[in-house]
Scaffold this motif. Structure first.
Motif, short mmCIF file in Angstrom:
data_model
loop_
_atom_site.label_atom_id
_atom_site.label_comp_id
_atom_site.label_asym_id
_atom_site.label_seq_id
_atom_site.Cartn_x
_atom_site.Cartn_y
_atom_site.Cartn_z
N ARG A 61 43.44 36.68 49.56
CA ARG A 61 44.63 35.83 49.49
C ARG A 61 44.27 34.62 48.67
NH1 ARG A 61 48.97 33.34 49.69
NH2 ARG A 61 49.87 32.09 51.34
N MET A 62 45.18 34.23 47.80
CA MET A 62 44.94 33.07 46.96
C MET A 62 46.21 32.23 46.88
SD MET A 62 43.22 32.93 43.16
CE MET A 62 41.81 33.85 43.70
N LYS A 63 46.07 30.94 47.12
CA LYS A 63 47.20 30.01 46.99
C LYS A 63 46.89 29.05 45.85
CE LYS A 63 50.06 26.64 49.26
NZ LYS A 63 50.53 26.07 50.50
N PHE A 64 47.77 29.03 44.87
CA PHE A 64 47.60 28.16 43.70
C PHE A 64 48.27 26.83 43.98
CE2 PHE A 64 47.51 32.57 42.40
CZ PHE A 64 46.32 32.62 41.70
N VAL A 65 47.47 25.77 43.91
CA VAL A 65 47.96 24.44 44.29
C VAL A 65 48.24 23.58 43.06
CG1 VAL A 65 47.42 22.37 45.62
CG2 VAL A 65 46.67 24.61 46.46
N SER A 66 47.30 23.53 42.13
CA SER A 66 47.51 22.77 40.89
C SER A 66 46.72 23.45 39.77
CB SER A 66 47.10 21.30 41.05
OG SER A 66 45.71 21.18 41.22
N PRO A 67 47.17 23.33 38.54
CA PRO A 67 46.53 24.07 37.45
C PRO A 67 45.25 23.41 36.95
CG PRO A 67 48.36 22.80 36.60
CD PRO A 67 48.37 22.62 38.10
N ALA A 68 44.41 24.25 36.39
CA ALA A 68 43.23 23.79 35.66
C ALA A 68 43.42 24.20 34.20
CB ALA A 68 41.96 24.41 36.22
N GLN A 69 42.79 23.46 33.31
CA GLN A 69 42.93 23.71 31.88
C GLN A 69 41.55 23.78 31.22
OE1 GLN A 69 45.57 20.28 31.24
NE2 GLN A 69 47.12 21.76 30.59
N VAL A 103 42.96 25.63 43.95
CA VAL A 103 43.19 26.89 44.65
C VAL A 103 42.55 26.83 46.03
CG1 VAL A 103 42.54 29.35 44.64
CG2 VAL A 103 43.30 28.27 42.53
N LYS A 104 43.23 27.47 46.99
CA LYS A 104 42.65 27.77 48.30
C LYS A 104 42.75 29.28 48.44
CE LYS A 104 44.02 23.42 50.42
NZ LYS A 104 44.81 22.78 51.48
N ALA A 105 41.68 29.89 48.91
CA ALA A 105 41.65 31.36 48.94
C ALA A 105 40.75 31.85 50.06
CB ALA A 105 41.16 31.89 47.60
N HIS A 106 40.86 33.13 50.35
CA HIS A 106 39.88 33.80 51.20
C HIS A 106 39.75 35.24 50.74
CE1 HIS A 106 43.35 35.16 53.76
NE2 HIS A 106 42.61 36.26 53.81
N THR A 107 38.59 35.80 51.03
CA THR A 107 38.34 37.22 50.78
C THR A 107 37.74 37.83 52.04
OG1 THR A 107 36.11 36.84 49.88
CG2 THR A 107 37.94 36.92 48.29
N ILE A 108 37.98 39.12 52.20
CA ILE A 108 37.42 39.86 53.31
C ILE A 108 36.68 41.06 52.73
CG2 ILE A 108 37.92 41.24 55.37
CD1 ILE A 108 40.33 39.33 55.81
N GLN A 109 35.44 41.22 53.18
CA GLN A 109 34.59 42.33 52.75
C GLN A 109 34.11 43.08 53.99
OE1 GLN A 109 32.46 39.16 50.19
NE2 GLN A 109 31.64 41.13 49.49
N CYS A 110 34.06 44.39 53.90
CA CYS A 110 33.58 45.22 55.00
C CYS A 110 32.35 46.00 54.55
CB CYS A 110 34.67 46.19 55.47
SG CYS A 110 36.03 45.36 56.29
N ALA A 111 31.46 46.23 55.49
CA ALA A 111 30.25 46.98 55.18
C ALA A 111 30.58 48.46 55.01
CB ALA A 111 29.23 46.81 56.30
N VAL A 112 30.00 49.05 53.97
CA VAL A 112 30.12 50.47 53.71
C VAL A 112 28.70 51.01 53.56
CG1 VAL A 112 30.90 52.21 52.04
CG2 VAL A 112 32.37 50.25 52.59
N GLN A 113 28.40 52.09 54.29
CA GLN A 113 27.09 52.72 54.15
C GLN A 113 27.05 53.44 52.80
OE1 GLN A 113 26.89 55.14 57.72
NE2 GLN A 113 25.41 53.68 58.59
N LEU A 114 26.03 53.14 52.03
CA LEU A 114 25.94 53.73 50.69
C LEU A 114 25.76 55.24 50.73
CD1 LEU A 114 23.76 51.08 48.82
CD2 LEU A 114 26.21 51.56 48.51
N ASN A 115 24.97 55.75 51.65
CA ASN A 115 24.70 57.20 51.65
C ASN A 115 25.90 58.03 52.09
OD1 ASN A 115 24.60 56.46 54.34
ND2 ASN A 115 22.66 57.49 54.77
N SER A 116 26.72 57.53 53.01
CA SER A 116 27.87 58.31 53.50
C SER A 116 29.21 57.82 52.98
CB SER A 116 27.90 58.26 55.04
OG SER A 116 28.19 56.93 55.48
N GLN A 117 29.23 56.62 52.40
CA GLN A 117 30.46 55.98 51.92
C GLN A 117 31.43 55.68 53.07
OE1 GLN A 117 31.14 54.95 48.48
NE2 GLN A 117 28.93 55.13 48.73
N GLU A 118 30.92 55.60 54.29
CA GLU A 118 31.75 55.29 55.45
C GLU A 118 31.78 53.79 55.69
OE1 GLU A 118 31.30 57.61 59.02
OE2 GLU A 118 30.36 59.22 57.85
N MET A 119 32.99 53.27 55.99
CA MET A 119 33.15 51.86 56.32
C MET A 119 32.78 51.65 57.79
SD MET A 119 36.29 49.23 55.65
CE MET A 119 37.47 50.07 56.66
#
Length: 136
Positions: A61-69, A103-119
């Motif tokens: 999620r990202m909220k744009f508050v004021s621009p940068a140039q 900007v104010k924002a957040h991200t969410i990441q979940c662990a995934v096992q590389l060998n099985s591709q399971e979250m």
């Protein structure tokens, strides 16, 4: 709370025809702060892979508050706000040139096992140990 900062100077090519930072480029700026935060807890992308995990972003999620140039100096702060079941990082992009929050924002990441591709539904012990070590 564990946090880290990154700094960027807005490049010419990051701006759109209206001479402000194109919204999609803020995700690259967040990544700089996310990388700094992960390195701070000694859980870089390479370290994740050594433990057999990847952490893809599953929500943002990202909220744009004021621009940068062009040429504005930005400071991106990342804070680790959840880690037991997923990684949630909250971000603030502050424009030192204008003195305003961009900007104010957040991200969410979940662990995934590389060998099985399971979250995973809970964070692996290796991450929990890294976070705990930061609080000692």
């Amino acid at each position: 709370m564990i946090s880290a900062n990154a700094f960027v100077t807005v490049a010419f090519q990051d701006c759109d025809p209206m001479q402000v930072v194109w919204h999609g480029n803020y995700y690259r700026y967040l990544e700089e702060a996310r990388r700094a935060l992960l390195e701070k807890i000694d859980f870089s992308y390479q370290e994740m892979a050594l433990h057999g995990f990847a952490y893809p972003i599953v929500d943002t999620r990202m909220k744009f508050v004021s621009p940068a140039q062009h040429a504005h100096r930005l400071e991106i702060t990342a804070r680790l706000t959840e880690w037991e079941n997923r990684l949630r990082m909250d971000f603030v992009v502050f424009n030192h040139t204008t003195g305003k929050v961009c900007v104010k924002a957040h991200t969410i990441q979940c662990a995934v096992q590389l060998n099985s591709q399971e979250m995973l539904l809970a964070s692996p012990q290796c991450l929990l140990d890294k976070v705990a070590a930061c609080y000692k």
